[in-house]
Design an enzyme around this catalytic site. Structure first.
Site, PDB file in Angstrom:
ATOM      1  N   CYS A   4     -13.533  12.656   8.333  1.00  0.00           N
ATOM      2  CA  CYS A   4     -14.559  14.032   8.207  1.00  0.00           C
ATOM      3  C   CYS A   4     -14.621  14.635   9.455  1.00  0.00           C
ATOM      4  CB  CYS A   4     -16.036  13.579   7.765  1.00  0.00           C
ATOM      5  SG  CYS A   4     -17.058  14.492   8.030  1.00  0.00           S
ATOM      6  N   CYS A   7     -17.872  14.949  11.307  1.00  0.00           N
ATOM      7  CA  CYS A   7     -18.133  13.568  12.055  1.00  0.00           C
ATOM      8  C   CYS A   7     -17.285  13.450  13.325  1.00  0.00           C
ATOM      9  CB  CYS A   7     -17.590  12.246  11.182  1.00  0.00           C
ATOM     10  SG  CYS A   7     -18.810  11.863  10.112  1.00  0.00           S
ATOM     11  N   ASP A  30     -19.985  28.180  14.347  1.00  0.00           N
ATOM     12  CA  ASP A  30     -18.944  28.227  13.151  1.00  0.00           C
ATOM     13  C   ASP A  30     -17.673  28.798  13.728  1.00  0.00           C
ATOM     14  OD1 ASP A  30     -19.279  27.980   9.863  1.00  0.00           O
ATOM     15  OD2 ASP A  30     -17.512  29.259  10.430  1.00  0.00           O
ATOM     16  N   HIS A  46     -23.129  10.689   8.728  1.00  0.00           N
ATOM     17  CA  HIS A  46     -22.632  11.166   7.740  1.00  0.00           C
ATOM     18  C   HIS A  46     -23.262  11.454   6.202  1.00  0.00           C
ATOM     19  CE1 HIS A  46     -18.933  12.772   5.227  1.00  0.00           C
ATOM     20  NE2 HIS A  46     -19.252  11.773   4.609  1.00  0.00           N
ATOM     21  N   ASN A  86     -25.028  25.185   1.691  1.00  0.00           N
ATOM     22  CA  ASN A  86     -24.119  24.932   0.441  1.00  0.00           C
ATOM     23  C   ASN A  86     -24.089  23.694  -0.185  1.00  0.00           C
ATOM     24  OD1 ASN A  86     -23.686  27.775   0.643  1.00  0.00           O
ATOM     25  ND2 ASN A  86     -21.985  27.734   2.120  1.00  0.00           N
ATOM     26  N   GLY A  92     -20.498  26.107  -3.397  1.00  0.00           N
ATOM     27  CA  GLY A  92     -19.536  26.689  -2.505  1.00  0.00           C
ATOM     28  C   GLY A  92     -19.391  25.837  -1.334  1.00  0.00           C
ATOM     29  N   HIS A  97     -19.950  17.350   4.527  1.00  0.00           N
ATOM     30  CA  HIS A  97     -20.832  16.741   5.555  1.00  0.00           C
ATOM     31  C   HIS A  97     -21.989  17.741   6.059  1.00  0.00           C
ATOM     32  CE1 HIS A  97     -21.573  14.235   9.813  1.00  0.00           C
ATOM     33  NE2 HIS A  97     -22.439  15.265   9.437  1.00  0.00           N
ATOM     34  N   HIS A  99     -24.694  20.229   6.480  1.00  0.00           N
ATOM     35  CA  HIS A  99     -24.905  21.138   7.394  1.00  0.00           C
ATOM     36  C   HIS A  99     -25.754  22.124   7.038  1.00  0.00           C
ATOM     37  CE1 HIS A  99     -21.215  22.329   5.556  1.00  0.00           C
ATOM     38  NE2 HIS A  99     -21.403  23.497   5.695  1.00  0.00           N
ATOM     39  N   HIS A 101     -26.170  26.332   8.109  1.00  0.00           N
ATOM     40  CA  HIS A 101     -25.594  27.488   8.712  1.00  0.00           C
ATOM     41  C   HIS A 101     -26.879  28.345   9.160  1.00  0.00           C
ATOM     42  CE1 HIS A 101     -21.391  27.655   6.662  1.00  0.00           C
ATOM     43  NE2 HIS A 101     -22.101  26.839   5.839  1.00  0.00           N
TER      44      HIS A 101
END
Ligand code: AMP
Ligand code: ZN
Length: 111
Positions: A4, A7, A30, A46, A86, A92, A97, A99, A101
């Site tokens: 991952c 990770c 990003d 995770h 997402n 999408g 893992h 997250h 945005h």
């Protein structure tokens, strides 16, 4: 999860432009920004997606959301910002893992 990417970023095994780190969370820019400011907040644990989060993650999820305005302010987003999660292929999601945005600093598509 050994394969991952988030990770690996959380564990410092691959580089990132890190903004914040504590024992539970990491935040980094990003790699393919969709706005002038675009960073991700990621739990070190995770969790594949929001669908995989459980009641025991309640505090962690709250901490992620509270970190967003703190970092947004540090990065000069005084006018506000957008948060996006997402979830799953239909949502999408590309990196499985969990997250959040955080985007801002320009005109953003309205959702
Ligand atoms: P999502 O579609 O929500 O799964 O978004 C995954 C995001 O991770 C995308 O915006 C990618 O640009 C970003 N991303 C993928 N690999 C990296 C990386 N190594 N460092 C920073 N961001 C990344
Ligand atoms: Zn992971």
């Amino acid at each position: 999860m050994s394969d991952c990417i988030f990770c690996k970023i959380a564990q410092g095994e691959i580089p990132s432009k890190k903004l914040y780190e504590d024992s539970d969370l990491v935040a980094f820019h990003d790699i393919n920004p969709a706005a002038p400011v675009h960073f991700l907040i990621v739990p070190k644990e995770h969790i594949a997606s929001l669908e995989e989060a459980h009641a025991r993650h309640e505090m962690l999820l709250g901490r992620i959301l509270l970190l967003a305005p703190m970092l947004a302010k540090e990065l000069g987003l005084t006018d506000g910002f957008k948060t996006v999660i997402n979830t799953g292929k239909g949502g999408g999601q590309v990196v499985f893992h969990l997250h959040v945005h955080v985007l801002g600093g320009g005109k953003l598509a309205h959702v």
